[in-house]
Design a protein around this motif. Structure first.
Motif, mmCIF file in Angstrom:
data_model
loop_
_atom_site.group_PDB
_atom_site.id
_atom_site.type_symbol
_atom_site.label_atom_id
_atom_site.label_comp_id
_atom_site.label_asym_id
_atom_site.label_seq_id
_atom_site.Cartn_x
_atom_site.Cartn_y
_atom_site.Cartn_z
ATOM 1 N N PHE A 10 -2.853 9.233 19.012
ATOM 2 C CA PHE A 10 -2.375 10.556 18.407
ATOM 3 C C PHE A 10 -0.797 10.533 18.058
ATOM 4 N N TYR A 11 -0.248 8.752 18.144
ATOM 5 C CA TYR A 11 1.314 8.935 17.730
ATOM 6 C C TYR A 11 1.297 10.086 16.547
ATOM 7 N N SER A 12 0.641 9.739 14.799
ATOM 8 C CA SER A 12 1.143 10.399 14.306
ATOM 9 C C SER A 12 1.310 12.279 14.437
ATOM 10 N N ALA A 13 0.345 12.911 15.719
ATOM 11 C CA ALA A 13 -0.351 14.172 16.076
ATOM 12 C C ALA A 13 1.045 14.606 16.559
ATOM 13 N N SER A 14 1.346 13.934 17.786
ATOM 14 C CA SER A 14 2.515 13.943 18.837
ATOM 15 C C SER A 14 1.520 14.854 20.105
ATOM 16 N N ARG A 15 0.648 15.247 19.444
ATOM 17 C CA ARG A 15 -0.386 16.443 20.725
ATOM 18 C C ARG A 15 -1.378 15.906 20.970
ATOM 19 N N SER A 16 -2.257 15.873 21.750
ATOM 20 C CA SER A 16 -3.682 15.740 21.790
ATOM 21 C C SER A 16 -4.968 16.544 22.959
ATOM 22 N N GLY A 17 -3.789 17.416 23.689
ATOM 23 C CA GLY A 17 -4.446 18.401 24.478
ATOM 24 C C GLY A 17 -4.339 17.741 26.272
ATOM 25 N N ASN A 41 17.135 17.869 19.050
ATOM 26 C CA ASN A 41 16.176 17.197 19.625
ATOM 27 C C ASN A 41 14.851 17.807 20.232
ATOM 28 N N ALA A 42 15.883 19.254 20.588
ATOM 29 C CA ALA A 42 14.547 19.584 21.294
ATOM 30 C C ALA A 42 13.878 20.662 20.274
ATOM 31 N N TYR A 43 14.217 20.912 19.503
ATOM 32 C CA TYR A 43 13.395 21.919 18.218
ATOM 33 C C TYR A 43 12.344 20.292 18.045
ATOM 34 N N ASN A 44 12.714 19.220 17.566
ATOM 35 C CA ASN A 44 11.845 17.844 16.801
ATOM 36 C C ASN A 44 10.558 18.493 17.976
ATOM 37 N N VAL A 45 10.617 18.774 19.236
ATOM 38 C CA VAL A 45 9.489 18.780 20.219
ATOM 39 C C VAL A 45 8.421 19.260 20.320
ATOM 40 N N TRP A 46 9.603 20.778 19.660
ATOM 41 C CA TRP A 46 9.148 21.746 19.607
ATOM 42 C C TRP A 46 7.436 22.045 18.318
ATOM 43 N N ALA A 47 8.814 21.565 17.761
ATOM 44 C CA ALA A 47 7.934 21.918 15.991
ATOM 45 C C ALA A 47 6.686 21.178 16.274
ATOM 46 N N GLU A 48 5.955 21.356 15.254
ATOM 47 C CA GLU A 48 4.800 20.310 14.327
ATOM 48 C C GLU A 48 5.310 19.300 13.670
ATOM 49 N N PRO A 49 4.739 18.209 13.991
ATOM 50 C CA PRO A 49 4.518 17.702 13.677
ATOM 51 C C PRO A 49 4.848 17.209 11.670
ATOM 52 N N HIS A 50 4.365 17.700 11.170
ATOM 53 C CA HIS A 50 4.753 18.292 9.929
ATOM 54 C C HIS A 50 6.456 19.046 9.406
ATOM 55 N N TYR A 51 7.188 18.995 10.428
ATOM 56 C CA TYR A 51 8.023 20.353 10.606
ATOM 57 C C TYR A 51 8.945 19.587 11.111
ATOM 58 N N LEU A 52 8.586 17.789 12.106
ATOM 59 C CA LEU A 52 9.479 17.617 12.894
ATOM 60 C C LEU A 52 10.197 16.115 11.868
ATOM 61 N N GLU A 53 9.834 15.409 10.574
ATOM 62 C CA GLU A 53 10.541 15.324 9.719
ATOM 63 C C GLU A 53 12.124 15.842 9.724
ATOM 64 N N PRO A 54 11.959 16.482 9.225
ATOM 65 C CA PRO A 54 12.931 17.228 8.112
ATOM 66 C C PRO A 54 14.551 17.153 9.284
ATOM 67 N N LEU A 55 14.216 17.560 10.963
ATOM 68 C CA LEU A 55 15.490 16.940 11.751
ATOM 69 C C LEU A 55 15.053 16.001 12.871
#
Length: 364
Positions: free
Chosen positions: A35-42, A235-249
Motif C-alpha cells: 500500500f506504499y503508493s496509497a498511503s492508507r490501507s485502513g 508536511n502536516a498537510y501532506n499527511v492529511w491529504a489524499e495521495p494524489h494531492y500529496l505530490e504538489p507539496l
C-alpha cells in the motif's frame, strides 16, 4: 589516490550517512508495503507508520543526498582543476560508470534506483559548473520540477495498492527481475523527464561548495526557523491529504525539513557525538546503498524470506536505524583496514584510469 581521512569533512560524511538512513526508511515502503503508493490501507497502526514516514522522511533525505551529490561533483572538479586537468571529461566518465551501476541495481535489486537518475541528470548539470548565478538557477529548476510533479499528480489521480504486489510477494527471482526491469525503465524515464527538481538540488550543491564557509550560526538558525515555519504545516498537510494531492507539496516539505535537519546537525555538531559514527557509513555511500537493496530485497521479496506485506510500516524507521547501525560498524572496520569502500574503489579506478596517480582527485 584515496582522499586521506584527515582531509575529509566529517560533518558532510555524517550527513551523507544520515541520508542513507532516511532513504532506507522510505525505500522500505517499496520493498515491503503493497500500500506504499496509497498511503492508507485502513489498518490504524500501519497508517500511523505511513504518516510518520510521510511527515519526517519522505522527500527529505533524497533532497540531502542529491544536494551532497552535487557538492561532491563540484569538490572533485576543483581538485582536478587544481592539478591542471579538465574536470568534465573525468566526471563524465565517472557518471557513465554510475549509470551502469544504476542499471544493474535497478534490474537485479531495486527498481526504485536513484543511481541511474543521478548519473543522467548529473551529466546535464555539469554544464553549470563554474557558471554564475547558481543559487537562482538551482531554485528555478527546483520550482519547475515541483510544478511539473504537481501537474502530473493531479492529472494521474489517486493510486491504490500496488498492482505488482503479488509478483513481489510470491514471484521467483526471474519473475521479479522481469518486473523490476519494466519498473526501472519506467521510473528512470519519468525521473529524467521530470528531473528538474534533482538538477536544481545538484546546482544548489555546486553553490554550497563555493559558499560552504560563509554559513554563520545566525544564518543557520534563520534557515532552521524558516524550514520549520514552512515545513510543519506543509508536511502536516501532506499527511492529511489524499495521495494524489500529496505530490504538489512533497518537494516543498522535503526541502524545508532537509534544511532543518542539516542546519540543526551543523549547529549542534559538537554536541551530537552519537551521530559522529555515521561518517563511516557516509564514506562508503555506494557500497552501503547497494547493500541495503541486496539485503532488503532478499528479506521481503518472494524469492527470499517472503516477508512482503507482513511487516507494519510502523517498524520501517526502526529497521532502517538498526540496519544502518550495522553498516556503520562494518564501514568502520572496513575503512580501518582498506581506507575505501569496495565499490568506491572500483568506481574510482575506472574513473581515473589513464591518469597519473598524483592527478587523481579526492572527494568521493
Amino acid at each position: 589516490m584515496v582522499t586521506p581521512a584527515q582531509e575529509r569533512d566529517a560533518f558532510l560524511d555524517a550527513l551523507r550517512g544520515l541520508a542513507l538512513f532516511g532513504i532506507l526508511a522510505v525505500n522500505l515502503e517499496a520493498f515491503a508495503d503493497p500500500f506504499y503508493s496509497a498511503s492508507r490501507s485502513g489498518e490504524p497502526l500501519d497508517d500511523l507508520g505511513r504518516a510518520i514516514i510521510t511527515f519526517f522522511f519522505s522527500g527529505k533525505f533524497y533532497t540531502i543526498f542529491a544536494t551532497l551529490f552535487g557538492l561532491g561533483l563540484a569538490w572533485q572538479a576543483a581538485r582536478l582543476r587544481a592539478r591542471g586537468i579538465d574536470p568534465k571529461p573525468v566526471l563524465r566518465r565517472r557518471l557513465g560508470w554510475l549509470l551502469g551501476a544504476g542499471a544493474f541495481h535497478g534490474i537485479f535489486l531495486f527498481s526504485g534506483d536513484i543511481l541511474g537518475t543521478y548519473a543522467l541528470l548529473g551529466l546535464f548539470a555539469l554544464r553549470y559548473l563554474e557558471r554564475p548565478h547558481l543559487l537562482p538557477t538551482g531554485l528555478a529548476y527546483y520550482a519547475l520540477g515541483i510544478a511539473l510533479l504537481a501537474g502530473l499528480s493531479f492529472w494521474a489521480g489517486p493510486p491504490g495498492a500496488s498492482l505488482d504486489s503479488a509478483v513481489y510477494a510470491g514471484g521467483s527471482f526471474a519473475e521479479v527481475t522481469r518486473l523490476r526491469l519494466l519498473d526501472w525503465l519506467w521510473n528512470t524515464g519519468w525521473s529524467v523527464v521530470l528531473g528538474f527538481e534533482i538538477v536544481g538540488l545538484m546546482l544548489l550543491g555546486f553553490y554550497l561548495f563555493e559558499h560552504r564557509r560563509q554559513f554563520s550560526a545566525s544564518r543557520l538558525r534563520r534557515g532552521v526557523f524558516l524550514g520549520l515555519l514552512v515545513g510543519l504545516p506543509v508536511n502536516a498537510y501532506n499527511v492529511w491529504a489524499e495521495p494524489h494531492y500529496l505530490e504538489p507539496l512533497r518537494g516543498l516539505g522535503g526541502l524545508a525539513f532537509a534544511v532543518v535537519y542539516a542546519g540543526l546537525m551543523r549547529l549542534y555538531w559538537g554536541r551530537l557525538s552519537w551521530l559522529h559514527p555515521l561518517k563511516y557509513a557516509g564514506r562508503m555511500p555506494l557500497t552501503n546503498y547497494l547493500s541495503q537493496s541486496l539485503v532488503m530485497s532478499t528479506v521481503f521479496y518472494g524469492y527470499g524470506l517472503g516477508l512482503y506485506g507482513q511487516v507494519s510500516p510502523l517498524w520501517f524507521p526502526l529497521i532502517a536505524a538498526g540496519f544502518v547501525t550495522l553498516q556503520v560498524v562494518f564501514s568502520r572496520i572496513w575503512l580501518g583496514r582498506f581506507g575505501q569502500g569496495p565499490l568506491e574503489r572500483v568506481w574510482r579506478n575506472y574513473t581515473y584510469a589513464g591518469l597519473k596517480p598524483d592527478s587523481q582527485a579526492g572527494g568521493g
